[in-house]
Design an enzyme around this catalytic site. Structure first.
Site, PDB file in Angstrom:
ATOM      1  N   TYR A   1       0.868  -1.182   0.000  1.00  0.00           N
ATOM      2  CA  TYR A   1       0.000   0.000   0.000  1.00  0.00           C
ATOM      3  C   TYR A   1       0.899   1.224   0.000  1.00  0.00           C
ATOM      4  O   TYR A   1       1.878   1.283   0.752  1.00  0.00           O
ATOM      5  CB  TYR A   1      -0.884   0.001   1.249  1.00  0.00           C
ATOM      6  CG  TYR A   1      -1.738   1.234   1.442  1.00  0.00           C
ATOM      7  CD1 TYR A   1      -1.421   2.159   2.448  1.00  0.00           C
ATOM      8  CD2 TYR A   1      -2.844   1.488   0.654  1.00  0.00           C
ATOM      9  CE1 TYR A   1      -2.215   3.289   2.640  1.00  0.00           C
ATOM     10  CE2 TYR A   1      -3.638   2.618   0.845  1.00  0.00           C
ATOM     11  CZ  TYR A   1      -3.313   3.521   1.842  1.00  0.00           C
ATOM     12  OH  TYR A   1      -4.083   4.650   2.025  1.00  0.00           O
TER      13      TYR A   1
ATOM     14  N   ASP B   1       9.470   2.869  -1.438  1.00  0.00           N
ATOM     15  CA  ASP B   1       8.551   3.544  -0.518  1.00  0.00           C
ATOM     16  C   ASP B   1       8.921   3.167   0.915  1.00  0.00           C
ATOM     17  O   ASP B   1       8.560   2.083   1.395  1.00  0.00           O
ATOM     18  CB  ASP B   1       7.114   3.143  -0.847  1.00  0.00           C
ATOM     19  CG  ASP B   1       6.114   3.781   0.114  1.00  0.00           C
ATOM     20  OD1 ASP B   1       4.899   3.554  -0.079  1.00  0.00           O
ATOM     21  OD2 ASP B   1       6.537   4.475   1.062  1.00  0.00           O
TER      22      ASP B   1
ATOM     23  N   LYS C   1       5.679   9.174   8.230  1.00  0.00           N
ATOM     24  CA  LYS C   1       5.528   8.665   9.597  1.00  0.00           C
ATOM     25  C   LYS C   1       6.618   9.186  10.551  1.00  0.00           C
ATOM     26  O   LYS C   1       6.583  10.347  10.967  1.00  0.00           O
ATOM     27  CB  LYS C   1       5.467   7.129   9.557  1.00  0.00           C
ATOM     28  CG  LYS C   1       4.223   6.616   8.794  1.00  0.00           C
ATOM     29  CD  LYS C   1       4.170   5.108   8.743  1.00  0.00           C
ATOM     30  CE  LYS C   1       3.076   4.622   7.813  1.00  0.00           C
ATOM     31  NZ  LYS C   1       1.739   4.630   8.423  1.00  0.00           N
TER      32      LYS C   1
END
Ligand code: KE4
Length: 428
Positions: A144, A239, A267
């Site tokens: 994702y 990613d 994050k």
């Protein structure tokens, strides 16, 4: 465990937000039960509005690696807020944080801050298409990368066929520009390049999958992707929104000696405030406006409070890397292994995948090397486990297909309490 006020707040929230939440997974749809509403958090603990305390094993989905309300981070945000939360103009803090990022990620010669991981991956893909002059993107099942249309795509009927929309509202025309392949399968990537010569702009990958639960790369897989993309003139986008500063100070790129063309962070780099980063080789990044023809922008990009939180977090991680990552490794190994041992004692088939301080207990005999194998997990059993652990005061990520995270604030007592909670949960 009394959750009366949380239940009332959930009902109120459902008047304003679909499902009562501002991000779907928070609704506990995958595990059942009522999501507690948080009042505050400190260190390794979450405190809900009914006065219940939980050992936090999902850390706001990754950012809270140093634990909640980490004093240097809170103080940095307070100081920045006094100077006004936002200017929409350049500040020294942006380059202060950028300097520390490039020290940890040598592949990032230039970067741009955005406000989410979705913005970071979406922008990296636009840039890759522009510099390659190609349209197709390859992603991997179970990975994702945020909710940009072209990334909400499921695998087509066969390997190397075009993707199909993974969400309502994603037009076929956009889904068909993405090819979704099985993870840990280099032959599938070779087949895609053979089927679409000179048409694939980039491959985007979670170097360690976190969004199917934790699935590590097979030996040689990531270096194989690097070789194939270089051979076929496609960009490799790594990613690291989840793995950056998580599995090592230099993320998976350090752990697996990876040199991507572009990469993303998120994050942890924002210390709990909204920050995403995309960056990479200077020759690509300089194609971005205002220097080049690729447009990308953001009102709150490089926001001073977010920069302050990120700077305080990354500075601490850099200055204490040895003890922080050693502690995270030891504590996570103990909790992941301890609970797995309790599952075995209860005759439950659980497969534990872990890389550093991110891990998943899959309720399946395993192995779990790709999404297809992860999907064989008994999600009902995971739901029962999640509810029982929450009742015991341990808050796991509310999905079999999410990873758990350890923080530097978790003590040995927290590890032991988590294992003891699992012992009770399995006996229930
Ligand atoms: P955001 O847009 O949610 O900041 O980042 C998207 C993203 C990009 N890349 C990776 C590897 C990610 O894990 C994410 C977001 N992760 C999920 C949890 N697995 C966010 C939690 C949520 O959606 O509420």
């Amino acid at each position: 465990m009394n959750r009366t006020l949380s239940q009332a707040l959930q009902q109120r929230a459902e008047r304003f937000f679909p499902g009562g939440v501002n991000s779907p997974v928070r609704a506990f749809g995958a595990v059942g039960g009522d999501p507690p509403f948080i009042e505050r958090a400190e260190g390794a603990y979450l405190y809900d509005v009914d006065g219940n305390r939980y050992i936090d094993c999902f850390g706001s989905w990754g950012p809270m690696i140093l634990g909640h309300a980490f004093p240097p981070v809170v103080e940095a945000i307070e100081r920045a807020a006094r100077n006004s939360p936002s200017f929409g103009a350049s500040t020294a803090a942006e380059a202060d944080l950028a300097e520390r990022i490039t020290a940890c990620y040598p592949a990032i010669q230039k970067m741009r801050f955005v406000s989410s991981g979705t913005e970071a991956t979406m922008s990296a893909i636009r840039l890759a298409r522009a510099v390659s002059g190609r349209k197709l993107i390859v992603k991997f099942e179970g990975c994702y990368h945020g909710h940009a249309d072209g990334l909400l795509v499921k695998a087509g009927s066969g390997v190397a066929t075009f993707g199909i929309p993974g969400s309502a509202g994603v037009p076929d025309e956009i889904a068909h520009l993405t090819i979704a392949l099985p993870y840990n399968d280099l032959a599938a990537v070779e087949a895609a390049f053979a089927a679409h010569p000179d048409a694939i702009a980039a491959i985007i990958i979670e170097p360690i999958v976190g969004n199917a639960g934790c699935i590590p790369p097979a030996d040689g897989y990531l270096s194989g992707l690097r070789d194939l993309t270089a051979q076929h003139g496609a960009l490799l986008i790594v990613d690291e929104v989840m793995t950056g500063f998580r599995v090592a100070l230099g993320g998976a790129c350090e752990a697996f000696k990876l040199d991507p063309d572009l990469m993303t962070l998120g994050k942890i780099v924002g210390g709990g405030l909204p920050v995403g980063v995309f960056g990479g080789k200077r020759k690509f990044m300089d194609q971005l406006a205002p220097l080049g023809p690729v447009y990308q922008a953001g009102t709150l990009s490089g926001n001073p409070l977010a920069m302050a939180a990120g700077l305080a977090t990354i500075s601490y991680l850099q200055e204490h890397a040895r003890e922080v990552y050693a502690r995270l490794e030891a504590a996570t190994k103990a909790v992941a292994g301890g609970v797995a041992a309790e599952a075995a004692r209860a005759d439950l088939q659980v497969t534990t995948n872990r890389v550093g301080s991110m891990w998943t207990w899959f309720f399946t005999p395993g192995p779990v090397l790709n999404y297809e194998q992860a999907a064989r997990s008994d999600t009902a059993a995971f739901g029962r486990f999640h509810r029982a652990m929450l009742h015991e005061g341990v808050w796991l990520p509310p999905s079999q297909f999410e990873v758990a995270f350890m923080s530097y604030a978790h003590t040995d007592a927290d590890v032991e309490a988590t294992v003891a909670a699992a012992r009770s949960a399995f006996a229930a």
